[in-house]
Design a protein around this motif. Structure first.
Motif, mmCIF file in Angstrom:
data_model
loop_
_atom_site.group_PDB
_atom_site.id
_atom_site.type_symbol
_atom_site.label_atom_id
_atom_site.label_comp_id
_atom_site.label_asym_id
_atom_site.label_seq_id
_atom_site.Cartn_x
_atom_site.Cartn_y
_atom_site.Cartn_z
ATOM 1 N N HIS A 36 0.681 -1.150 0.164
ATOM 2 C CA HIS A 36 -0.034 -0.092 0.107
ATOM 3 C C HIS A 36 0.765 1.332 0.073
ATOM 4 O O HIS A 36 1.692 1.500 0.850
ATOM 5 N N PRO A 37 0.656 2.332 -0.903
ATOM 6 C CA PRO A 37 1.559 3.139 -0.945
ATOM 7 C C PRO A 37 1.310 4.331 0.134
ATOM 8 O O PRO A 37 0.240 4.221 1.023
ATOM 9 N N ARG A 38 2.362 5.228 0.446
ATOM 10 C CA ARG A 38 2.421 5.999 1.536
ATOM 11 C C ARG A 38 1.361 7.192 1.269
ATOM 12 O O ARG A 38 0.670 6.901 0.344
ATOM 13 N N GLY A 39 0.906 7.722 2.380
ATOM 14 C CA GLY A 39 -0.180 8.753 2.189
ATOM 15 C C GLY A 39 0.070 9.808 1.268
ATOM 16 O O GLY A 39 -1.139 10.422 0.753
ATOM 17 N N ARG A 40 1.124 10.409 1.242
ATOM 18 C CA ARG A 40 1.432 11.613 0.576
ATOM 19 C C ARG A 40 2.762 11.191 -0.517
ATOM 20 O O ARG A 40 3.613 10.496 -0.165
ATOM 21 N N SER A 41 2.764 11.871 -1.599
ATOM 22 C CA SER A 41 3.725 11.777 -2.568
ATOM 23 C C SER A 41 4.950 12.604 -1.732
ATOM 24 O O SER A 41 4.960 13.645 -1.151
ATOM 25 N N LEU A 42 6.211 12.146 -2.165
ATOM 26 C CA LEU A 42 7.385 12.820 -1.614
ATOM 27 C C LEU A 42 7.592 14.149 -2.254
ATOM 28 O O LEU A 42 7.332 14.155 -3.632
ATOM 29 N N GLN A 43 8.291 15.162 -1.722
ATOM 30 C CA GLN A 43 8.255 16.385 -2.270
ATOM 31 C C GLN A 43 9.424 16.499 -3.217
ATOM 32 O O GLN A 43 10.553 15.888 -3.014
ATOM 33 N N PRO A 44 9.335 16.830 -4.361
ATOM 34 C CA PRO A 44 10.363 16.999 -5.447
ATOM 35 C C PRO A 44 11.463 17.923 -4.809
ATOM 36 O O PRO A 44 11.552 18.634 -4.017
ATOM 37 N N GLY A 45 12.726 16.964 -4.961
ATOM 38 C CA GLY A 45 13.956 17.759 -4.222
ATOM 39 C C GLY A 45 14.188 17.444 -2.813
ATOM 40 O O GLY A 45 15.132 17.778 -2.302
ATOM 41 N N SER A 46 13.176 16.599 -2.206
ATOM 42 C CA SER A 46 13.546 16.490 -0.875
ATOM 43 C C SER A 46 14.592 15.507 -0.645
ATOM 44 O O SER A 46 14.940 14.575 -1.539
ATOM 45 N N GLN A 47 15.058 15.324 0.469
ATOM 46 C CA GLN A 47 15.882 14.202 0.910
ATOM 47 C C GLN A 47 15.457 12.708 0.474
ATOM 48 O O GLN A 47 16.034 11.739 0.241
ATOM 49 N N LYS A 48 14.133 12.499 1.005
ATOM 50 C CA LYS A 48 13.503 11.290 0.938
ATOM 51 C C LYS A 48 13.345 10.859 -0.641
ATOM 52 O O LYS A 48 13.488 9.840 -0.927
ATOM 53 N N GLU A 49 13.187 11.939 -1.438
ATOM 54 C CA GLU A 49 13.017 11.570 -2.823
ATOM 55 C C GLU A 49 14.269 11.057 -3.448
ATOM 56 O O GLU A 49 14.409 10.282 -4.063
ATOM 57 N N ALA A 50 15.192 11.867 -3.070
ATOM 58 C CA ALA A 50 16.624 11.584 -3.409
ATOM 59 C C ALA A 50 17.148 10.193 -2.842
ATOM 60 O O ALA A 50 17.796 9.395 -3.821
ATOM 61 N N VAL A 51 16.726 9.763 -1.817
ATOM 62 C CA VAL A 51 17.074 8.347 -1.278
ATOM 63 C C VAL A 51 16.434 7.340 -2.158
ATOM 64 O O VAL A 51 17.103 6.319 -2.723
ATOM 65 N N VAL A 52 15.010 7.594 -2.587
ATOM 66 C CA VAL A 52 14.253 6.495 -3.391
ATOM 67 C C VAL A 52 15.093 6.421 -4.920
ATOM 68 O O VAL A 52 15.375 5.572 -5.284
ATOM 69 N N ARG A 53 15.226 7.662 -5.185
ATOM 70 C CA ARG A 53 15.998 7.897 -6.636
ATOM 71 C C ARG A 53 17.353 7.191 -6.742
ATOM 72 O O ARG A 53 17.567 6.417 -7.821
#
Length: 272
Positions: A36-53
Motif C-alpha cells: 500500500h503506498p504512503r499517504g502523500r507523494s514525496l516532495q520534489p527535491g526532498s531528501q526522501k525523494e533523493a534516497v528513493v531515486r
C-alpha cells in the motif's frame, strides 16, 4: 520545508530500503500484491525523494551488471555473480517495483517503471522462460501502469497520491505513447518466449507436477476408447500459459485506449 515522518511515511534508511512484506496471492496464476503506498507523494527535491531515486538507480545498475556478468568469464577478484535464471532477474526487478509503488510519487514511478519495463524486454530474451515469476512481475507492472493512467488504484479505486485534484501528475502523451509501444512489444515477445518450451524454473515444474499429476492421468483416461487407442490429450499447462500471455497488460491496454482515444484498444483484451 522538510518532510516529517508519520503514518505511511517514507523513512530513508542508511544504505538500502527495506523490502515490503509479501502478501497473499490470488487463486489463478499467482500475482503478489503491491504494498500500500504512503499517504502523500514525496516532495520534489526532498531528501526522501533523493534516497528513493538513488536506490532505484543503483539497483538498476546492479541488475545490469549481473546481466552482463552472465555472458562474461568470472574473475577471481570480482564477487559479483551473474544471473543463472530469469526468476532471479524478476526478483530484483520486483523489489524495485515495490519500492516505487510504496513511494507514491508519480514523478519517480512513471519514468522508472517505463525504464524497468523496457529493460525487461531485453533481459527476458536471454533466459529460458520462468513463467511464474514472469507473469507475477508483469501483473504488477500492469497494475501500476493502469492505475497511473486512471489516477486511481486499479483494485481499491482509491485516488493515488498526487492525483486528488487533477491528472497533471500522471503520464504525458509522450509517456503514454512510449508505454503503448512497450506493451505491444512485450505481448508479442512473451508469446515467442513462452512458445520455446525450454523452461528453466525447476521449482515451478515441481509445483505444477504436484498440482497436475493426478489430473493429467484422469484426462488421458477420459480420451481413451474401447479399442485402447488414445486420442490427443489436452495440455492444460500449455493452455494456461497461452491464456496468461494473452492477458499481459490487459488493464493498461484499456486505459491507454481511453486516454489516447483508441477505441480498438478497449476491445483488444476481449478479442485475445
Amino acid at each position: 520545508m522538510t518532510d516529517n515522518p508519520g503514518p505511511g511515511g517514507f523513512i530513508p534508511p542508511s544504505e538500502t530500503l527495506p523490502s515490503p512484506a509479501p502478501s497473499s496471492t490470488s487463486s489463478s496464476r499467482p500475482t503478489s500484491a503491491l504494498p500500500h503506498p504512503r499517504g502523500r507523494s514525496l516532495q520534489p527535491g526532498s531528501q526522501k525523494e533523493a534516497v528513493v531515486r538513488r536506490y532505484v538507480e543503483d539497483k538498476m545498475l546492479h541488475v545490469s551488471r549481473r546481466y552482463v556478468k552472465k555472458f562474461s568469464n568470472a574473475e577471481l577478484d570480482d564477487s559479483l555473480v551473474g544471473y543463472k535464471s530469469f526468476s532471479e532477474v524478476c526478483r530484483d526487478l520486483d523489489s524495485m517495483v515495490n519500492v516505487l509503488w510504496l513511494s507514491a510519487t508519480p514523478g519517480l514511478q512513471i519514468p522508472f517503471l517505463l525504464r524497468l519495463a523496457s529493460d525487461f524486454t531485453q533481459y527476458v530474451r536471454s533466459f529460458p522462460p520462468s513463467p511464474k515469476a514472469t507473469f507475477e512481475l508483469l501483473g504488477k507492472l500492469d497494475h501500476c501502469f493502469s492505475s497511473l493512467l486512471m489516477g486511481r488504484d486499479l483494485v481499491t479505486k482509491e485516488w493515488l497520491p498526487g492525483f486528488e485534484n487533477s491528472m497533471r501528475a500522471g503520464m504525458t502523451t509522450t509517456d503514454m505513447v512510449r508505454c503503448r509501444s512497450l506493451v505491444e512489444q512485450t505481448r508479442v515477445l512473451m508469446v515467442e518466449v513462452m512458445s520455446s518450451g525450454d523452461f528453466d524454473d525447476e521449482d515451478e515444474e515441481d509445483e505444477e507436477d504436484d498440482d497436475m499429476g493426478d489430473q493429467t492421468d484422469d484426462t488421458e483416461g477420459a480420451f481413451s476408447d474401447t479399442t485402447g487407442i488414445h486420442a490427443p490429450t489436452w495440455d492444460i499447462d500449455e493452455d494456461r500459459l497461452h491464456l496468461d500471455a494473452a492477458r499481459i497488460y490487459e488493464n493498461t491496454i484499456v486505459q491507454l485506449g481511453e486516454r489516447l482515444g483508441d477505441p480498438m484498444a478497449e476491445r483488444q483484451v476481449s478479442d485475445d
